[in-house]
Design a protein around this motif. Structure first.
Motif, PDB file in Angstrom:
ATOM      1  N   ARG A 120       4.975   5.886   4.214  1.00 35.18           N
ATOM      2  CA  ARG A 120       4.468   4.566   4.609  1.00 35.18           C
ATOM      3  C   ARG A 120       3.922   3.885   3.361  1.00 35.18           C
ATOM      4  O   ARG A 120       3.045   4.415   2.682  1.00 35.18           O
ATOM      5  CB  ARG A 120       3.360   4.709   5.635  1.00 35.18           C
ATOM      6  N   PHE A 121       4.464   2.725   3.039  1.00 38.84           N
ATOM      7  CA  PHE A 121       3.997   1.904   1.923  1.00 38.84           C
ATOM      8  C   PHE A 121       3.327   0.680   2.517  1.00 38.84           C
ATOM      9  O   PHE A 121       3.938  -0.044   3.314  1.00 38.84           O
ATOM     10  CB  PHE A 121       5.171   1.479   1.035  1.00 38.84           C
ATOM     11  N   VAL A 122       2.072   0.423   2.115  1.00 36.44           N
ATOM     12  CA  VAL A 122       1.321  -0.667   2.716  1.00 36.44           C
ATOM     13  C   VAL A 122       0.447  -1.357   1.668  1.00 36.44           C
ATOM     14  O   VAL A 122      -0.123  -0.701   0.799  1.00 36.44           O
ATOM     15  CB  VAL A 122       0.466  -0.152   3.912  1.00 36.44           C
ATOM     16  N   ALA A 123       0.378  -2.683   1.750  1.00 41.95           N
ATOM     17  CA  ALA A 123      -0.523  -3.454   0.899  1.00 41.95           C
ATOM     18  C   ALA A 123      -1.881  -3.493   1.595  1.00 41.95           C
ATOM     19  O   ALA A 123      -1.998  -4.015   2.713  1.00 41.95           O
ATOM     20  CB  ALA A 123       0.016  -4.862   0.678  1.00 41.95           C
ATOM     21  N   GLU A 124      -2.877  -2.890   0.949  1.00 41.39           N
ATOM     22  CA  GLU A 124      -4.237  -2.834   1.490  1.00 41.39           C
ATOM     23  C   GLU A 124      -5.226  -3.113   0.371  1.00 41.39           C
ATOM     24  O   GLU A 124      -5.112  -2.538  -0.710  1.00 41.39           O
ATOM     25  CB  GLU A 124      -4.571  -1.437   2.047  1.00 41.39           C
ATOM     26  N   ASP A 125      -6.189  -3.952   0.630  1.00 39.18           N
ATOM     27  CA  ASP A 125      -7.269  -4.208  -0.334  1.00 39.18           C
ATOM     28  C   ASP A 125      -6.750  -4.598  -1.715  1.00 39.18           C
ATOM     29  O   ASP A 125      -7.304  -4.186  -2.738  1.00 39.18           O
ATOM     30  CB  ASP A 125      -8.192  -2.982  -0.444  1.00 39.18           C
ATOM     31  N   GLY A 126      -5.669  -5.354  -1.759  1.00 43.49           N
ATOM     32  CA  GLY A 126      -5.151  -5.877  -3.017  1.00 43.49           C
ATOM     33  C   GLY A 126      -4.264  -4.931  -3.811  1.00 43.49           C
ATOM     34  O   GLY A 126      -3.828  -5.282  -4.909  1.00 43.49           O
ATOM     35  N   ILE A 127      -3.975  -3.720  -3.293  1.00 43.57           N
ATOM     36  CA  ILE A 127      -3.063  -2.803  -3.974  1.00 43.57           C
ATOM     37  C   ILE A 127      -2.112  -2.184  -2.948  1.00 43.57           C
ATOM     38  O   ILE A 127      -2.346  -2.275  -1.749  1.00 43.57           O
ATOM     39  CB  ILE A 127      -3.798  -1.671  -4.733  1.00 43.57           C
ATOM     40  N   VAL A 128      -1.064  -1.556  -3.453  1.00 44.71           N
ATOM     41  CA  VAL A 128      -0.153  -0.832  -2.570  1.00 44.71           C
ATOM     42  C   VAL A 128      -0.617   0.620  -2.519  1.00 44.71           C
ATOM     43  O   VAL A 128      -0.958   1.221  -3.535  1.00 44.71           O
ATOM     44  CB  VAL A 128       1.307  -0.909  -3.067  1.00 44.71           C
ATOM     45  N   ARG A 129      -0.639   1.152  -1.308  1.00 44.42           N
ATOM     46  CA  ARG A 129      -0.931   2.565  -1.085  1.00 44.42           C
ATOM     47  C   ARG A 129       0.263   3.159  -0.351  1.00 44.42           C
ATOM     48  O   ARG A 129       0.959   2.462   0.379  1.00 44.42           O
ATOM     49  CB  ARG A 129      -2.180   2.739  -0.231  1.00 44.42           C
TER      50      ARG A 129
END
Length: 170
Positions: A120-129
């Motif tokens: 799972r690739f997700v944009a969270e809090d200004g970065i990709v995790r």
């Protein structure tokens, strides 16, 4: 002086909070922290108790990609690096493409084992995790991996879709 001391204390507290957890639960499996890399991609990998990064059957990983805010950019680089055995199946979790789940197989270069991966690739809090779950079996036991995937694939995809940074850090 008090402001500087306060900032130092705050910075140290945030570093402590970001430390990886030693134990993570996923699908009734207890994972132990096995490896960490803090270079360009911050990576923490977890394996089951009694297993190592050389002989794991199930792996859980959490990565942060500082300087990136678009999952598609990270995914392109990642897939070039790992070279999946088959074209990944894509599960988009939202319309903005800020939360994407990929499912694919990777075969070892020496053909000794096969890995089933959910990322799972997700944009969270200004970065990709990214959040990864992988099941692996060596070729001599390949049918056992196929049976496990058939039984648990849908459940695993749902569980990966609910993983958050807080699941991996203090």
């Amino acid at each position: 002086m008090n402001k500087i001391l306060g900032l130092i204390v705050l910075l140290m507290a945030s570093l402590v909070q970001a430390a990886p957890l030693q134990d993570v639960q996923f699908d009734d499996i207890a994972f132990k922290h096995a490896w960490e890399n803090k270079e360009s991609i911050i990576t923490n990998e977890y394996v089951e108790e009694g297993q190592t990064l050389d002989n794991w059957q199930h792996l859980l990983a959490y990565r942060q990609y500082p300087g990136h805010d678009e999952p598609a950019e990270v995914i392109r680089q990642y897939l070039t690096q790992i070279k999946p055995t088959q074209k990944p199946a894509v599960y988009k979790r939202d319309e903005s493409s800020k939360d994407i789940i990929l499912v694919f197989l990777v075969e070892a270069d020496d053909k000794s084992h096969l890995e089933f991966n959910i990322h799972r690739f997700v944009a969270e809090d200004g970065i990709v995790r990214s959040y990864q779950f992988a099941a692996r079996n060596f070729k001599r036991k390949l049918s056992a991996l196929g049976d496990e995937i058939s039984e648990k694939k849908s459940k695993w995809i749902g569980l990966v879709g609910r993983l958050r940074a807080a699941d991996f850090t203090h």
